[in-house]
Design an enzyme around this catalytic site. Structure first.
Site, PDB file in Angstrom:
ATOM      1  N   ALA A  13       1.004  -1.248  -0.248  1.00 52.19           N
ATOM      2  CA  ALA A  13      -0.256  -0.069   0.025  1.00 52.19           C
ATOM      3  C   ALA A  13       0.917   0.970   0.140  1.00 52.19           C
ATOM      4  O   ALA A  13       2.380   1.261   0.641  1.00 52.19           O
ATOM      5  CB  ALA A  13      -1.398  -0.214   1.457  1.00 52.19           C
ATOM      6  N   PRO A  16       0.896   8.316   2.491  1.00 55.84           N
ATOM      7  CA  PRO A  16       1.269   9.190   2.410  1.00 55.84           C
ATOM      8  C   PRO A  16       2.366  10.173   3.760  1.00 55.84           C
ATOM      9  O   PRO A  16       1.706   9.645   4.088  1.00 55.84           O
ATOM     10  CB  PRO A  16       0.241  10.123   2.367  1.00 55.84           C
ATOM     11  CG  PRO A  16      -0.733   9.522   1.898  1.00 55.84           C
ATOM     12  CD  PRO A  16      -0.685   8.808   2.404  1.00 55.84           C
ATOM     13  N   ILE A  17       2.897  10.461   3.209  1.00 54.98           N
ATOM     14  CA  ILE A  17       4.775  10.657   3.885  1.00 54.98           C
ATOM     15  C   ILE A  17       4.671  11.692   5.148  1.00 54.98           C
ATOM     16  O   ILE A  17       4.750  12.107   5.761  1.00 54.98           O
ATOM     17  CB  ILE A  17       5.563  10.659   3.548  1.00 54.98           C
ATOM     18  CG1 ILE A  17       6.129  11.882   2.234  1.00 54.98           C
ATOM     19  CG2 ILE A  17       5.770   9.457   2.971  1.00 54.98           C
ATOM     20  CD1 ILE A  17       7.088  12.183   1.485  1.00 54.98           C
ATOM     21  N   GLY A  19       1.049  13.458   7.558  1.00 53.07           N
ATOM     22  CA  GLY A  19      -0.194  13.612   7.750  1.00 53.07           C
ATOM     23  C   GLY A  19      -0.150  14.246   8.865  1.00 53.07           C
ATOM     24  O   GLY A  19       0.530  14.547   9.565  1.00 53.07           O
ATOM     25  N   GLY A  21      -1.479  15.241  12.320  1.00 54.92           N
ATOM     26  CA  GLY A  21      -1.389  14.846  13.545  1.00 54.92           C
ATOM     27  C   GLY A  21      -2.577  15.315  14.275  1.00 54.92           C
ATOM     28  O   GLY A  21      -3.285  16.338  14.570  1.00 54.92           O
ATOM     29  N   ASP A  47      -3.402  11.224  11.020  1.00 53.29           N
ATOM     30  CA  ASP A  47      -3.346   9.710  12.617  1.00 53.29           C
ATOM     31  C   ASP A  47      -4.055  10.271  13.419  1.00 53.29           C
ATOM     32  O   ASP A  47      -4.037  11.390  14.366  1.00 53.29           O
ATOM     33  CB  ASP A  47      -1.170  10.383  12.355  1.00 53.29           C
ATOM     34  CG  ASP A  47      -1.283   9.263  13.222  1.00 53.29           C
ATOM     35  OD1 ASP A  47      -0.716   8.036  13.061  1.00 53.29           O
ATOM     36  OD2 ASP A  47      -1.539   9.467  14.965  1.00 53.29           O
ATOM     37  N   TYR A  52      -6.987   8.965  21.945  1.00 50.25           N
ATOM     38  CA  TYR A  52      -7.116  10.661  22.278  1.00 50.25           C
ATOM     39  C   TYR A  52      -8.104  11.482  21.892  1.00 50.25           C
ATOM     40  O   TYR A  52      -7.886  12.644  22.649  1.00 50.25           O
ATOM     41  CB  TYR A  52      -6.269  11.090  20.601  1.00 50.25           C
ATOM     42  CG  TYR A  52      -4.939  10.498  19.899  1.00 50.25           C
ATOM     43  CD1 TYR A  52      -4.450  10.481  20.869  1.00 50.25           C
ATOM     44  CD2 TYR A  52      -4.853  11.263  18.699  1.00 50.25           C
ATOM     45  CE1 TYR A  52      -2.696  10.027  20.696  1.00 50.25           C
ATOM     46  CE2 TYR A  52      -2.886  10.435  18.065  1.00 50.25           C
ATOM     47  CZ  TYR A  52      -2.582   9.983  19.435  1.00 50.25           C
ATOM     48  OH  TYR A  52      -0.811   9.494  18.821  1.00 50.25           O
ATOM     49  N   LYS A  81      -5.139   3.427  16.511  1.00 56.75           N
ATOM     50  CA  LYS A  81      -3.963   2.822  17.571  1.00 56.75           C
ATOM     51  C   LYS A  81      -4.412   2.475  18.425  1.00 56.75           C
ATOM     52  O   LYS A  81      -5.776   2.371  19.127  1.00 56.75           O
ATOM     53  CB  LYS A  81      -3.205   3.876  18.345  1.00 56.75           C
ATOM     54  CG  LYS A  81      -2.109   4.685  17.428  1.00 56.75           C
ATOM     55  CD  LYS A  81      -0.719   5.432  17.723  1.00 56.75           C
ATOM     56  CE  LYS A  81      -0.349   6.143  16.962  1.00 56.75           C
ATOM     57  NZ  LYS A  81      -1.248   7.314  16.693  1.00 56.75           N
ATOM     58  N   HIS A 114      -0.950   0.829  20.298  1.00 53.48           N
ATOM     59  CA  HIS A 114       0.111   1.985  20.801  1.00 53.48           C
ATOM     60  C   HIS A 114       1.198   1.578  21.245  1.00 53.48           C
ATOM     61  O   HIS A 114       2.390   2.711  21.551  1.00 53.48           O
ATOM     62  CB  HIS A 114      -1.175   3.039  21.541  1.00 53.48           C
ATOM     63  CG  HIS A 114      -0.944   4.629  20.962  1.00 53.48           C
ATOM     64  ND1 HIS A 114      -1.929   5.185  21.516  1.00 53.48           N
ATOM     65  CD2 HIS A 114       0.359   5.102  21.401  1.00 53.48           C
ATOM     66  CE1 HIS A 114      -2.172   6.020  21.146  1.00 53.48           C
ATOM     67  NE2 HIS A 114      -0.656   6.105  20.910  1.00 53.48           N
TER      68      HIS A 114
END
Ligand code: A2P
Length: 317
Positions: A13, A16-17, A19, A21, A47, A52, A81, A114
């Site tokens: 897959a 994209p480098i 993202g 946060g 992400d 969170y 996560k 995580h």
């Protein structure tokens, strides 16, 4: 000019480098930040994490964005996560399904363990204010669940179509070596703290040598969390500022570009629209080898995020 915008995971897959946060994105801002990032900010990668505690708000934003029609689910890479309280094999599918419901998604692109430690399941999220439990010595109470049990149940999520890829976060080399010894699906990712003051060069090299991609979290040195605690500010570093001036870029853009040129994925967090945009505007310049070297020399081996602080666990020692 640099044009690489994606890496390829060991699953095949594309990811994209850069993202967005979302750690510490407050519930009243997280949704708007995600909407802005996907519609105007130039992002195709978000992400998230159950802990969170903002996935329901992000899910509302995702629903709205995908309903708008211009951004398609298939064009966005979404990570979440598994929290420590859901490591038991019978809890994992339930935890993943809860995240999928909260995020309004049918699948995740990547699901990470995580941390490599398990805590009792009665601290399930939401925790009703009770975040954790400590023993008489002040050590975080842990559950006796081997990482192998958790990993094998996560592999079933891929087989079940709930997630496209699985990986880990906060894993050290010995922990990865152990997982690699039994995994049918080797981890696609290790998400770890990386910034110019904590570069983790050898762990990145090891992961890449084992075909495990690396995501840098707290890539800006997490100024919002750690500056108030007296930690030095990466974005105020004289070397970073000098390089930023040379390129007519901001310190944040230099630090992000440095992470990309080391082959890591990077997930700067912001809920400020101008900064969200600024942090993705990193594909029209590159750092010279000598500038990379100057930043490489800034390493202070200064870890900001340490379970010893919150659980008296010398996890990384
Ligand atoms: P905010 O969300 O208020 O914009 P990290 O990703 O290293 O954890 O850093 C996140 C912190 O850095 C947040 O406090 C965020 O603030 C701040 N931040 C994000 N982008 C920038 C930027 N381009 N310049 C300065 N600070 C930033």
């Amino acid at each position: 000019m640099p044009s690489k915008t994606h890496i390829t995971l060991n699953t095949g897959a594309r990811m994209p480098i850069v993202g967005l946060g979302t750690w510490k994105s407050p519930t009243d801002k997280a949704g708007r930040a995600v909407e802005y990032a996907l519609t105007e900010g130039g992002y195709q990668h978000i992400d998230c994490a159950a802990i969170y505690k903002n996935e329901p708000e992000i899910g509302q934003a995702l629903k709205k964005v995908f309903a708008g029609g211009t951004v398609k689910r298939g064009d966005v890479f979404i990570t979440s996560k598994l929290w420590n309280s859901a490591h038991a094999k019978e809890k994992i599918r339930e935890a993943c399904e809860k995240t999928l419901r909260d995020l309004n998604l049918e699948y995740l692109d990547l699901y990470l363990m995580h941390w490599g430690l398990a805590t009792p399941s009665h601290w399930a999220i939401p925790t009703n204010g009770q975040e954790a439990e400590y023993d008489d010595n002040g050590v975080l109470v842990m559950e006796k669940i081997p990482i192998r049990e958790t990993w094998e149940a996560m592999e079933e999520l891929v087989q079940g179509g709930l997630v496209k890829a699985i990986g880990v976060a906060n894993f050290t080399a010995p922990m990865l070596i152990d997982v690699l010894s039994y995994a049918s699906l080797p981890p696609a990712m290790n998400q770890i703290e990386i910034h110019p003051y904590f570069q983790q060069t050898r762990l990145i090299e090891f992961c890449h040598n084992k075909n495990i991609a690396v995501t840098a979290y707290s890539p800006l040195g997490s100024p919002g969390n750690f500056a108030p605690k007296g930690f030095p500010l990466v974005l105020e570093d004289a070397v970073i500022k000098k390089i930023a001036d040379t390129h007519q870029k901001t310190s944040a853009q230099i630090v992000i570009r440095w992470a990309l040129e080391r082959g890591t994925v990077v997930i700067p967090k912001s809920t400020t629209p101008e900064r969200i945009k600024e942090n993705s505007d990193v594909f029209n310049f590159e750092l010279s080898p000598s500038e990379m070297n100057e930043i490489n020399l800034l390493d202070k081996k200064l870890r900001f995020l340490d379970p010893y602080v919150w659980g008296k666990i010398p996890y990384f020692d």
